[in-house]
Design an enzyme around this catalytic site. Structure first.
Site, PDB file in Angstrom:
ATOM      1  N   ASP A  89     -11.210   2.262   3.367  1.00  0.00           N
ATOM      2  CA  ASP A  89     -11.472   0.707   3.224  1.00  0.00           C
ATOM      3  C   ASP A  89     -12.962   0.462   2.919  1.00  0.00           C
ATOM      4  O   ASP A  89     -13.307  -0.727   2.412  1.00  0.00           O
ATOM      5  CB  ASP A  89     -10.959   0.039   4.326  1.00  0.00           C
TER       6      ASP A  89
ATOM      7  N   LYS B 191       0.910  -1.150   0.021  1.00  0.00           N
ATOM      8  CA  LYS B 191       0.060   0.127  -0.087  1.00  0.00           C
ATOM      9  C   LYS B 191       0.691   1.364  -0.093  1.00  0.00           C
ATOM     10  O   LYS B 191       0.676   2.301  -0.701  1.00  0.00           O
ATOM     11  CB  LYS B 191      -0.875   0.078   1.329  1.00  0.00           C
TER      12      LYS B 191
ATOM     13  N   GLN C 127      -4.905  -1.781   9.302  1.00  0.00           N
ATOM     14  CA  GLN C 127      -4.745  -3.203   8.829  1.00  0.00           C
ATOM     15  C   GLN C 127      -5.222  -4.235   9.793  1.00  0.00           C
ATOM     16  O   GLN C 127      -5.030  -4.579  11.213  1.00  0.00           O
ATOM     17  CB  GLN C 127      -3.245  -3.457   8.517  1.00  0.00           C
TER      18      GLN C 127
END
Ligand code: NAP
Length: 286
Positions: free
Chosen positions: A124, A57, A101
């Site tokens: 997200d 990322k 995460q």
């Protein structure tokens, strides 16, 4: 029946195209506002796979010209300490997107953590507000992996409208939202899971099959309708420890119409869609 060769849907190439478009958008935002979009990635603990995802990322941000910050926290962090970190980043006007995460170290309720992220920074698209918007057909962000799957199908020229779409897996991250997006594209959607009876019969009627169960090479040609488009979301390991998908690619490739490989299919698209969401967040923040 004569074996045919499927179209291999190149997720790497499509992801690169999207990242190039995102980079152009970033340049435009910087020249208009003088501010560079910024993504903050929070990782807690020592999960090696998570570390690889976070590095990917970060690299994608660099390639797109998006500023990135990685906050690495100890695996012993408490829920309250994690809340503090998120609260600070929610209040930080230089930060457009916040991503925690997953998985988190044991004992921390992931739902509570996700709900703490400001919805306008939830790139997200896991926050209940954003999930709700996806399901009511009024999304701000699109969930990254599911949105990547829709892009892959369109890129391959697969018609979703009216197609019999079977999604196997009903997680909040993949199965449920991909079903919502396929429905929004006018697909006829069936969601299957571990309690589904006669899975082969269900998947054997799919024009579009999305495999998202996390079981290496589970789907063999007996599960596939000839000519179907097969999207393999799985990120699994085979007996030799090599990365593979939920679909037995070599077995299925001769019967399906199109298929995404692993690696090089859905994975790169997930990261590309995250970059898109970060730019979207930057536009919202102005
Ligand atoms: P998950 O939360 O473990 O969910 C798995 C789902 O599969 C569950 O709904 C489960 O059913 C169902 N399932 C398991 N075994 C089954 C079987 N034998 N037959 C039918 N259904 C079965 O997994 P996830 O987070 O959705 O991830 C799925 C896979 O995608 C994993 O390999 C993951 O690593 C990968 N993934 C890839 C990306 C990417 O960017 N490429 C992103 C996210 C996830 P029940 O609900 O009944 O238990």
């Amino acid at each position: 029946m004569e074996d045919r060769q499927a179209v291999i849907i190149d997720g790497k190439a499509l992801a690169l195209k999207i990242r190039t478009e995102v980079a152009a958008e970033v340049s435009e935002i910087v020249s208009k506002t003088g501010r560079r979009p910024k993504l903050c990635v929070i990782i807690a603990g020592d999960n090696q796979a998570s570390k690889v995802y976070v590095r990917n990322k970060k690299k994608a941000c660099e390639d797109c010209g998006i500023e990135s910050e990685t906050i690495e926290l100890d695996g012993s962090i408490t829920k309250e300490e994690l809340f503090d970190v998120i609260d600070r980043k929610n209040a930080d006007k230089s930060v457009d997107g916040i991503l925690v995460q997953l998985p988190l170290p044991g004992g921390i309720d992931e739902k509570e953590i996700i709900a703490r992220i400001a919805p306008d920074k939830d790139v997200d698209c896991f926050h209940p507000v954003n999930v709700g918007r996806v399901f009511t057909g009024d999304p701000v962000f699109l969930p990254c992996t599911p949105a990547g799957i829709i892009e892959l199908l369109k890129y391959a020229g697969v018609t979703i409208k009216g197609a019999n779409c079977v999604v196997v897996g009903r997680s909040n991250i993949v199965g449920k939202p991909v079903g919502a997006l396929l429905l929004a594209e006018d697909g006829t959607v069936t969601t299957a899971h571990s309690k589904t009876k006669d899975l082969k019969k269900v998947t054997g009627e799919a024009d579009i099959l999305v495999a998202a169960i996390g079981k290496a090479k589970f789907f063999t040609k007996e599960y596939i309708k000839p000519g179907a488009a097969v999207i393999d979301v799985g990120m699994d390991r085979d007996e030799e420890g090599r990365l593979c998908g939920d679909v037995d690619f070599d077995d299925v490739v001769g019967i399906c119409g199109a298929i995404t490989p692993v690696p090089g299919g859905v994975g790169p698209m997930t990261v590309a869609m995250l970059m898109k969401n970060t730019v979207k967040a930057a536009r919202i923040h102005g």
